[in-house]
Design an enzyme around this catalytic site. Structure first.
Site, PDB file in Angstrom:
ATOM      1  N   GLU B 278       3.259 -10.473  -3.278  1.00 43.03           N
ATOM      2  CA  GLU B 278       2.485 -11.215  -2.286  1.00 43.03           C
ATOM      3  C   GLU B 278       1.670 -12.316  -2.965  1.00 43.03           C
ATOM      4  O   GLU B 278       1.532 -13.423  -2.430  1.00 43.03           O
ATOM      5  CB  GLU B 278       1.579 -10.241  -1.515  1.00 43.03           C
ATOM      6  N   GLU B 281       3.974 -15.051  -3.624  1.00 42.78           N
ATOM      7  CA  GLU B 281       4.315 -15.717  -2.361  1.00 42.78           C
ATOM      8  C   GLU B 281       3.182 -16.666  -1.955  1.00 42.78           C
ATOM      9  O   GLU B 281       3.427 -17.798  -1.534  1.00 42.78           O
ATOM     10  CB  GLU B 281       4.561 -14.671  -1.254  1.00 42.78           C
ATOM     11  N   CYS B 298       0.867  -5.495   5.145  1.00 41.31           N
ATOM     12  CA  CYS B 298       0.994  -4.066   4.796  1.00 41.31           C
ATOM     13  C   CYS B 298       0.819  -3.147   5.983  1.00 41.31           C
ATOM     14  O   CYS B 298       1.171  -1.978   5.920  1.00 41.31           O
ATOM     15  CB  CYS B 298      -0.053  -3.622   3.797  1.00 41.31           C
ATOM     16  N   SER B 318       3.013 -12.728   5.553  1.00 46.40           N
ATOM     17  CA  SER B 318       3.745 -12.549   4.302  1.00 46.40           C
ATOM     18  C   SER B 318       5.056 -11.821   4.589  1.00 46.40           C
ATOM     19  O   SER B 318       5.101 -10.889   5.394  1.00 46.40           O
ATOM     20  CB  SER B 318       2.900 -11.727   3.333  1.00 46.40           C
ATOM     21  N   LYS B 357       3.076   3.921  10.955  1.00 41.15           N
ATOM     22  CA  LYS B 357       4.058   3.993   9.863  1.00 41.15           C
ATOM     23  C   LYS B 357       5.314   4.746  10.288  1.00 41.15           C
ATOM     24  O   LYS B 357       6.397   4.528   9.749  1.00 41.15           O
ATOM     25  CB  LYS B 357       3.453   4.680   8.642  1.00 41.15           C
ATOM     26  N   GLU B 360       7.312   2.092  11.839  1.00 41.35           N
ATOM     27  CA  GLU B 360       7.777   1.142  10.829  1.00 41.35           C
ATOM     28  C   GLU B 360       8.995   1.683  10.072  1.00 41.35           C
ATOM     29  O   GLU B 360       9.983   0.975   9.850  1.00 41.35           O
ATOM     30  CB  GLU B 360       6.649   0.849   9.833  1.00 41.35           C
ATOM     31  N   GLU B 365      15.498  -3.032  10.112  1.00 40.42           N
ATOM     32  CA  GLU B 365      15.552  -3.819   8.872  1.00 40.42           C
ATOM     33  C   GLU B 365      15.345  -2.942   7.640  1.00 40.42           C
ATOM     34  O   GLU B 365      15.568  -3.391   6.527  1.00 40.42           O
ATOM     35  CB  GLU B 365      14.449  -4.884   8.845  1.00 40.42           C
ATOM     36  N   CYS B 503      -7.135   1.595   6.251  1.00 37.79           N
ATOM     37  CA  CYS B 503      -6.324   2.815   6.342  1.00 37.79           C
ATOM     38  C   CYS B 503      -7.153   4.087   6.207  1.00 37.79           C
ATOM     39  O   CYS B 503      -6.760   5.135   6.713  1.00 37.79           O
ATOM     40  CB  CYS B 503      -5.247   2.823   5.269  1.00 37.79           C
TER      41      CYS B 503
END
Ligand code: SF4
Ligand code: SF4
Ligand code: FES
Lengths: 153, 573
Positions: B278, B281, B298, B318, B357, B360, B365, B503
């Protein structure tokens, strides 16, 4: 008046939500608010669609489903209940040939319960198309219904 | 100060205190049900009623403020009777099959009923059974258990600004649902799970996958790998009888080995890796006129929010996968090669503070070989504590074990990912050094720490000053995202975490999380950082090794294939 014109008459304020919803319903012979209308109202007022649904679901005056030309609402609260509103319901069901919660095939009448109509001094009571009828008896109900049937649509 | 009497005890408390708090400050306990510290007042359940001299009706102590000379009784026969009746009425409209509920023994209604000595109900059950919402991989909403306390509506509306849930209908038939009575998957729910974390009963809970994990652990043909997110090591202890804010990293590894996992790895490793990817990036975007500000990626709750409500700003996010998914991708490629296994025989489980999560991990993907999910099963901190209870593990007494290699050596920069501001701080520790060829003056960026909703800092990079911002909880995120969307954002890089506190306050963390809990977990997080020998991601030998042995270089071809992803618009209406 179409919905866009109607919306234009209302400010983007949450405290006008109920008036707006009632107004939309009033414009339609089948007295209900569609999903598309909910979306547009939510956007106009600036609240979530869930909020609009919540308000519609709270008030017996408002409906998610198409209803008859005349919506008959019978008070379901205690004073009417102990003054035999059940027999009024029975009379209406028989007269109209439908069950509570249904709409007649010709789309003329819907039968619903309502919360207190504010006429606890003169029970049992019902409301049709914004007008309230009190001290009901089966005979009185028959007369009222035939009067509505006689109206030109 | 106000003088009043509660249960004949003279008290003096500050003005504007509620009767409930006045009582609690003085060790007089008044039971509550809908009340939740930090949330708006519902005054809905009426369990907290008390009798006030000279007042006819009972008053709700959670919302009534003290007055000079007030005389309050919290346990009069009238009060006790009212509380009991209310509780019985709630129970009569509740699916009270307690042993078949994941909230058994953690349910606030159950413990209230117990405390009030309700062992039978005078009222007939009147529950009309409604369909259970199992529409998504993260959360299950069981309206038959709902007691309409309104906490979920409040947190979703006022903390998250999402307004997904509302009270529909009235009285007996009332139900809490998304618009049109639909399921969570039909609305733009982020699966953040904040509603689940405050629900007093089992009406909104994470999709429990502990049985699936047991099955894999018992399957002789499977190699099982587990990864543990940064925020879990400062919260799991709470659920297993240790004080809030205990750091339990070593015990956690021992416990996971006891459960039978073959390899116990650290998501902190891929958190360090995230910083490298990141960070590069960001530099790439800055030096190549790329889309700025860049926003962190994230947090899957945040990604869900952006994809559903702000599709126009997706190019700002990102392309780095989250640490969980980077880990999964490496586990199912690099690591399977090392241990000479096929991806189909390897099961990757994550222990996460998060319900989003779960969603996710199931995204299309997220399949490095095109067939198998990189992460097979995601458990919340709560689900792990449940498994340890099932095993009869005496957690407090466990020895400490280090994580396994090669994904076990990590830095303090990764450790702070769990706290709001942590990713920003970790990124700047590395980016500053890469650009300026010298370390930050102070490695601790205190401006981006703490529980303020939006925090900012500015840092000089290569002679230019850039501004950075951090937001946690979606209502705060909205402020920053609106700026991005209308082109007025003054920032270069923004960190967004969907849950309050980051988190450590995730929707899958142990129950009872309030502001004080968040603070304690955050404190533990920074202690952990301080205690680490390495505190910058680019100094991690494990990260250097994986670039040497496998990935090549940051943003290289393999990185692109395995560690980066893309987002798509998923607008509902
Ligand atoms: S998961 Fe989050 S966004 Fe979805 S309903 Fe619950 S609080 Fe709202
Ligand atoms: S789902 Fe849970 S938090 Fe929401 S109203 Fe029902 S019981 Fe309360
Ligand atoms: S706790 Fe006070 S009304 Fe529910």
């Amino acid at each position: 008046m179409d919905l866009t014109q109607l919306l234009a008459q209302y400010p983007h304020e949450e405290n006008r939500l109920i008036d707006l919803l009632l107004d939309i319903q009033k414009q339609k012979n089948n007295h209900f608010i569609s999903e598309q209308e909910i979306q547009m109202v939510a956007k106009h007022i600036g609240v979530s669609e869930a909020k609009v649904c919540s308000v519609i679901s709270f008030y017996t005056l408002l409906s998610f489903h198409p209803r008859g030309r005349y919506v008959i609402q019978i008070c379901r609260d205690i004073p009417c209940h102990i003054n035999h509103s059940a027999s009024i319901v029975g009379t209406l069901e028989q007269l109209l040939g439908i069950q509570m919660g249904q709409t007649t095939q010709n789309g003329l009448f819907s039968l619903e319960y309502s919360s207190c109509l504010g006429h606890c001094d003169a029970p049992p009571s019902m409301r049709i198309d914004g007008r309230t009828y009190v001290h009901l008896t089966p005979d009185k109900v028959k007369a009222i219904i035939s009067e509505y049937r006689g109206r030109t649509p | 100060m106000i003088q009043l009497k509660i249960n004949n005890i003279e008290l003096s408390v500050p003005e504007k205190t509620t009767i409930l708090n006045a009582a609690r400050m003085n060790n007089i306990n008044i039971p509550t049900l809908c009340y939740y510290p930090d949330l708006g007042l519902q005054s809905d359940c009426r369990i907290c009623v008390v009798e006030i001299d000279g007042q006819k009706g009972l008053a709700t102590s959670c919302s009534t403020k003290v007055r000079e000379g007030m005389v309050v009784k919290t346990n009069s026969p009238r009060v006790l009777n009212a509380r009991k009746t209310i509780t019985e009425l709630i129970l009569s409209n509740h699916d009270a099959n307690c042993t078949a509920c994941p909230k058994n023994l953690k349910c606030e209604l159950q413990s209230l009923a117990n405390k009030l000595g309700i062992d039978q109900n005078r009222f007939e059950p009147v529950l009309r059974v409604k369909p259970i919402d199992t529409s998504n991989p993260s959360l299950i909403r069981n309206p038959n258990r709902c007691i309409k306390c309104g906490r979920c509506i409040d947190v979703c509306k006022n903390v998250q600004g999402m307004n997904v849930l509302e009270l529909m209908g009235r009285g007996h038939d009332a139900e809490i649902t998304p618009a049109y009575g639909r399921f969570l998957s039909d609305e733009s729910c982020t699966y953040c799970g904040q509603c689940a974390s405050v629900c007093p009963v089992g009406a909104i809970i994470e999709n429990d996958e502990t049985d699936r994990v047991w099955k894999q652990l018992h399957d002789k043909d499977k190699t099982t790998i587990v990864q543990v997110a940064p925020a879990v090591r400062v919260s799991l202890g709470e659920a297993l009888g240790l004080p809030i804010g205990s750091i339990v990293t070593g015990k956690l590894v021992t416990a996971l080995k006891l459960l039978g996992f073959h390899y116990v790895f650290d998501t902190d490793f891929t958190a360090d890796l995230t910083i490298i990817e990141e960070g590069h990036e960001l530099l790439h975007r800055v030096t190549n006129n790329g889309v700025l500000p860049m926003i962190t990626s994230c947090c899957p709750g945040w990604i869900n929010y952006a994809e559903q409500r702000y599709p126009s700003i997706l190019s700002h996010i990102s392309t780095c996968k989250s640490p969980q998914q980077m880990f999964g991708a490496l586990a199912k490629t690099y690591f399977t090669k090392i241990i000479q296994k096929e991806p189909k025989d390897v099961i990757v489980v994550s222990i996460m503070p998060c319900t989003a999560k779960k969603y996710e991990a199931k995204r299309d993907e997220m399949k490095s070989d095109g067939i198998h999910q990189d992460v097979d099963i995601v458990l919340t901190t709560r689900e792990l504590s449940k498994m340890l209870d099932q095993m009869g593990v005496d957690f407090a007494k466990l020895d400490e074990t280090p994580f396994d290699n090669p994904f076990g050596i990590t830095t303090g920069a990764a450790a702070i990912f769990g706290a709001t501001g942590g990713v920003m701080e970790a990124a700047l520790r590395t980016v500053y050094e890469v650009v300026n060829h010298q370390p930050l003056e102070s490695i601790e960026l205190t401006e981006v720490r703490g529980l303020d909703g939006i925090k900012e800092t500015s840092v000089e990079l290569g002679g230019n000053v850039y501004r950075f911002a951090v937001a946690h909880s979606l209502s705060n995120a909205k402020t920053l995202v609106d700026q991005v969307s209308n082109g007025t954002s003054p920032y270069t890089f923004i960190e967004i975490m969907c849950c309050p506190g980051g988190c450590i306050g995730g929707g899958g963390q142990p129950y009872g999380t309030i502001q004080k809990t968040r603070r304690d977990r955050i404190e533990a997080t920074y202690l952990l950082d301080q205690s680490m020998p390495l505190r910058k991601s680019h100094e991690s030998p494990a990260v250097k090794e994986i670039y040497r042995a496998f990935l090549g270089e940051p943003l290289g071809e393999l990185s692109h294939k395995l560690l980066h992803t893309h987002y798509h618009s998923r607008q509902h209406t």
